[in-house]
Write an enzyme that holds these catalytic residues in place. Structure first.
Site, mmCIF file in Angstrom:
data_model
loop_
_atom_site.group_PDB
_atom_site.id
_atom_site.type_symbol
_atom_site.label_atom_id
_atom_site.label_comp_id
_atom_site.label_asym_id
_atom_site.label_seq_id
_atom_site.Cartn_x
_atom_site.Cartn_y
_atom_site.Cartn_z
ATOM 1 N N THR A 58 0.765 -1.093 -0.218
ATOM 2 C CA THR A 58 0.146 -0.030 -0.060
ATOM 3 C C THR A 58 0.799 1.409 0.224
ATOM 4 O O THR A 58 2.094 1.079 0.036
ATOM 5 C CB THR A 58 -0.948 -0.014 1.263
ATOM 6 O OG1 THR A 58 -2.071 0.960 0.976
ATOM 7 C CG2 THR A 58 -0.255 0.492 2.409
ATOM 8 N N GLY A 104 1.263 5.429 -7.543
ATOM 9 C CA GLY A 104 0.261 4.456 -8.093
ATOM 10 C C GLY A 104 0.929 4.131 -9.506
ATOM 11 O O GLY A 104 0.822 2.920 -9.941
ATOM 12 N N CYS A 156 4.719 2.213 -8.101
ATOM 13 C CA CYS A 156 4.831 1.132 -7.407
ATOM 14 C C CYS A 156 3.660 -0.177 -7.646
ATOM 15 O O CYS A 156 2.655 0.247 -7.799
ATOM 16 C CB CYS A 156 4.452 1.484 -5.997
ATOM 17 S SG CYS A 156 4.403 0.057 -4.732
ATOM 18 N N THR A 180 0.588 -0.368 -5.460
ATOM 19 C CA THR A 180 -0.160 0.787 -5.036
ATOM 20 C C THR A 180 -1.153 0.879 -6.351
ATOM 21 O O THR A 180 -0.665 0.851 -7.591
ATOM 22 C CB THR A 180 0.722 1.875 -4.990
ATOM 23 O OG1 THR A 180 1.465 1.672 -3.628
ATOM 24 C CG2 THR A 180 -0.026 3.381 -4.596
#
Length: 179
Positions: free
Chosen positions: A7, A162, A165, A168
């Protein structure tokens, strides 16, 4: 058994205005289990924001413990975090938890680590999770070079994280407190 993980949680403050946001992706190994998890929420009568990274079940245990400390210490974030960290270091069950908390109120931004440490990062930016370094870098650049409000910095920084990663995603929840 593998844990649910992965996350990005990010908090940014300008003065006494603070935003805390996170993405919604939960993974088990290399499989996305859920894309719209809510890992950020207001706690203690909406006066404190908290987000988690790490094992989901472990994080909920920490949330519950932290909320109990907030009740005991009348919403004092720093005292509650330190007391939770003390418990974390002395309680065998807590020491096995694999999660981190990011917490913020109008005056404090803190990270409570999996080692039972309480950290107050510099520049009013807190970033945890697999995409934390990407989000923190973007947030720092935006905070230093724009007049954007904290919630916009969090939004743009989570979008960048996002994109970079794999743990994410682009499903974000962002909460704001005004001091």
């Amino acid at each position: 058994m593998e844990q649910y993980h992965g996350t990005t949680i990010l908090s940014v403050r300008r003065g006494r205005r603070v935003a805390l946001g996170g993405d919604g992706q939960v993974t088990l190994g290399n499989v996305v289990i859920k894309a719209t998890a809510r890992k950020v929420r207001p706690i203690y009568q909406g006066r404190i924001l908290a987000g988690f990274a790490g094992g989901t079940a472990d994080a909920f245990t920490l949330f519950e413990r932290f909320e109990a400390k907030l009740e005991k210490h009348q919403g004092n974030v720093l005292r509650s975090a330190v007391e939770l960290a003390k418990d974390w270091r002395t309680d065998r069950m807590l020491r096995r938890l694999e999660a981190m908390l990011a917490v913020a109120d109008p005056d404090n931004s803190l990270v409570i680590t999996g080692n039972g440490d309480v950290l107050e990062p510099e520049q009013g930016i807190v970033a945890i999770g697999s995409g934390g370094a990407y989000a923190q870098s973007a947030a720092r650049a935006l905070l230093e070079n724009t007049a954007l409000p904290p919630e916009e910095i969090v939004k743009k920084s989570l979008q960048i994280a996002g994109d970079l990663c794999i743990y994410t995603n682009q499903s974000h929840v962002i909460e704001v407190l005004e001091g």
